[in-house]
Design an enzyme around this catalytic site. Sequence first.
Site, PDB file in Angstrom:
ATOM      1  N   GLY A  80      -1.561   6.298  -2.892  1.00  0.00           N
ATOM      2  CA  GLY A  80      -2.678   6.114  -3.810  1.00  0.00           C
ATOM      3  C   GLY A  80      -3.769   5.257  -3.196  1.00  0.00           C
ATOM      4  O   GLY A  80      -4.962   5.583  -3.284  1.00  0.00           O
ATOM      5  N   HIS A  81      -3.384   4.159  -2.574  1.00  0.00           N
ATOM      6  CA  HIS A  81      -4.364   3.327  -1.865  1.00  0.00           C
ATOM      7  C   HIS A  81      -4.999   4.105  -0.713  1.00  0.00           C
ATOM      8  O   HIS A  81      -6.197   3.975  -0.454  1.00  0.00           O
ATOM      9  CB  HIS A  81      -3.693   2.066  -1.309  1.00  0.00           C
ATOM     10  CG  HIS A  81      -3.108   1.169  -2.348  1.00  0.00           C
ATOM     11  ND1 HIS A  81      -1.760   1.117  -2.610  1.00  0.00           N
ATOM     12  CD2 HIS A  81      -3.697   0.283  -3.198  1.00  0.00           C
ATOM     13  CE1 HIS A  81      -1.531   0.232  -3.565  1.00  0.00           C
ATOM     14  NE2 HIS A  81      -2.686  -0.289  -3.942  1.00  0.00           N
ATOM     15  N   GLN A 115      -2.461 -12.741 -12.808  1.00  0.00           N
ATOM     16  CA  GLN A 115      -2.217 -11.571 -13.657  1.00  0.00           C
ATOM     17  C   GLN A 115      -0.741 -11.299 -13.892  1.00  0.00           C
ATOM     18  O   GLN A 115      -0.390 -10.304 -14.527  1.00  0.00           O
ATOM     19  CB  GLN A 115      -2.890 -10.340 -13.065  1.00  0.00           C
ATOM     20  CG  GLN A 115      -2.285  -9.817 -11.774  1.00  0.00           C
ATOM     21  CD  GLN A 115      -3.133  -8.720 -11.169  1.00  0.00           C
ATOM     22  OE1 GLN A 115      -4.250  -8.961 -10.702  1.00  0.00           O
ATOM     23  NE2 GLN A 115      -2.627  -7.498 -11.180  1.00  0.00           N
ATOM     24  N   SER A 170       3.120   3.942  -7.522  1.00  0.00           N
ATOM     25  CA  SER A 170       2.944   2.544  -7.905  1.00  0.00           C
ATOM     26  C   SER A 170       3.858   1.685  -7.047  1.00  0.00           C
ATOM     27  O   SER A 170       4.956   2.119  -6.674  1.00  0.00           O
ATOM     28  CB  SER A 170       3.299   2.352  -9.388  1.00  0.00           C
ATOM     29  OG  SER A 170       3.415   0.986  -9.715  1.00  0.00           O
ATOM     30  N   SER A 171       3.427   0.466  -6.765  1.00  0.00           N
ATOM     31  CA  SER A 171       4.291  -0.449  -6.021  1.00  0.00           C
ATOM     32  C   SER A 171       5.581  -0.724  -6.793  1.00  0.00           C
ATOM     33  O   SER A 171       6.632  -0.993  -6.199  1.00  0.00           O
ATOM     34  CB  SER A 171       3.554  -1.764  -5.757  1.00  0.00           C
ATOM     35  OG  SER A 171       3.169  -2.385  -6.970  1.00  0.00           O
ATOM     36  N   ARG A 172       5.529  -0.641  -8.110  1.00  0.00           N
ATOM     37  CA  ARG A 172       6.706  -0.916  -8.937  1.00  0.00           C
ATOM     38  C   ARG A 172       7.774   0.168  -8.830  1.00  0.00           C
ATOM     39  O   ARG A 172       8.934  -0.068  -9.211  1.00  0.00           O
ATOM     40  CB  ARG A 172       6.298  -1.108 -10.395  1.00  0.00           C
ATOM     41  CG  ARG A 172       5.429  -2.327 -10.605  1.00  0.00           C
ATOM     42  CD  ARG A 172       5.031  -2.515 -12.059  1.00  0.00           C
ATOM     43  NE  ARG A 172       4.093  -3.621 -12.184  1.00  0.00           N
ATOM     44  CZ  ARG A 172       4.436  -4.886 -12.317  1.00  0.00           C
ATOM     45  NH1 ARG A 172       5.703  -5.220 -12.348  1.00  0.00           N
ATOM     46  NH2 ARG A 172       3.518  -5.827 -12.434  1.00  0.00           N
ATOM     47  N   LEU A 174       0.814  -1.207   0.000  1.00  0.00           N
ATOM     48  CA  LEU A 174       0.000   0.000   0.000  1.00  0.00           C
ATOM     49  C   LEU A 174       0.851   1.261   0.000  1.00  0.00           C
ATOM     50  O   LEU A 174       1.896   1.325   0.632  1.00  0.00           O
ATOM     51  CB  LEU A 174      -0.931   0.014   1.220  1.00  0.00           C
ATOM     52  CG  LEU A 174      -1.907  -1.169   1.355  1.00  0.00           C
ATOM     53  CD1 LEU A 174      -2.838  -0.935   2.540  1.00  0.00           C
ATOM     54  CD2 LEU A 174      -2.695  -1.412   0.087  1.00  0.00           C
ATOM     55  N   HIS A 175       0.374   2.263  -0.743  1.00  0.00           N
ATOM     56  CA  HIS A 175       1.032   3.563  -0.803  1.00  0.00           C
ATOM     57  C   HIS A 175      -0.039   4.650  -0.728  1.00  0.00           C
ATOM     58  O   HIS A 175      -1.224   4.350  -0.466  1.00  0.00           O
ATOM     59  CB  HIS A 175       1.889   3.687  -2.066  1.00  0.00           C
ATOM     60  CG  HIS A 175       1.173   3.335  -3.341  1.00  0.00           C
ATOM     61  ND1 HIS A 175       0.100   4.050  -3.830  1.00  0.00           N
ATOM     62  CD2 HIS A 175       1.382   2.331  -4.233  1.00  0.00           C
ATOM     63  CE1 HIS A 175      -0.324   3.528  -4.965  1.00  0.00           C
ATOM     64  NE2 HIS A 175       0.426   2.474  -5.228  1.00  0.00           N
ATOM     65  N   ASP A 215      -4.343   2.938 -13.609  1.00  0.00           N
ATOM     66  CA  ASP A 215      -4.477   1.775 -14.485  1.00  0.00           C
ATOM     67  C   ASP A 215      -5.749   1.943 -15.314  1.00  0.00           C
ATOM     68  O   ASP A 215      -6.751   1.252 -15.102  1.00  0.00           O
ATOM     69  CB  ASP A 215      -4.515   0.490 -13.655  1.00  0.00           C
ATOM     70  CG  ASP A 215      -3.237   0.287 -12.880  1.00  0.00           C
ATOM     71  OD1 ASP A 215      -2.171   0.238 -13.502  1.00  0.00           O
ATOM     72  OD2 ASP A 215      -3.308   0.184 -11.635  1.00  0.00           O
TER      73      ASP A 215
END
Length: 290
Positions: free
Chosen positions: A42-43, A67, A192-194, A39-40, A157
């Site tokens: 954005g969440h 996915q 983003s988690s990435r 979680l960041h 997304d």
Amino acid sequence: MDLIRAAAQMRGITDARRAAADTTARGAEVGFVPTMGALHAGHSALLKRAREEHPFLVMSLFVNPAQFGRDEDLDSYPADEERDLSIAEQHGVDLVFAPGLDEMYPPGLALIEPDPGPVAAAFEGVARPGHFAGVLKAVHRLFEICGPCTSYLGEKDAQQLFLIRKMVHDLGMPIDVASCPTVRAPDGLALSSRNAYLSPEEREAAGCLFLALSEAAEHARSGERDAAKLIAVMAREIGATEQATLDYAAVVDDATFQPIATVTGPTRALVAARFGRTRLIDNLRLETDR
């Protein structure tokens, strides 16, 4: 805050909340934020809005292997359940659903696997074959388990959001889908988690994605209607960044997600690029008021 791992128990709790509610509006009682953890902010924005709008707030934690492609980062995905639960509690989540793989996809149970259709074959579908089929399988399952609710999803997304909305509409699911604006770092990079995989140099370079989108948006506001020229603006900006390798730049109709030649209505610019081994995506709605 309750932590639930069994699907039947989750559905029993949400059904009881809806039965006890003083409204029959399908999405009014339960707000639902599906996540894969890591979680960041954005969440956090999704949880904050859902908490403000619903008496009962549910969040899911499930890293969905369906996915991830063969060469993608499932094993190194930065999941940290203890940290994620702490964040959920801070935002007033009432119930966290954190199922194991066998609870999400029970052996021997024939689950619906929605066909994502032709839109899923473009853009992210080219780079990640089968990705959206895996996303829709998991989201459909989560929606069935949660039951009637309002689900909160981020606009970062955009293709995924479009396909989830289409699935809900086509299958007549009792779900209201609420979209929330992309949350960005001070330099504009979409959270983003990435992003955690980026080196310091790659992280600095990644700001070119939002810069490219912003330049396209400015050209659109100034009257440019030729999508090819807007795409060229984005490609030029990303191409000029040494650490970036452009995957695609595109302009699509916001209602159909189909590429367009001329900007005549609600439109969205899309970009994807690699920074070292990390692939990032972003998008921005193009306004044409000026």
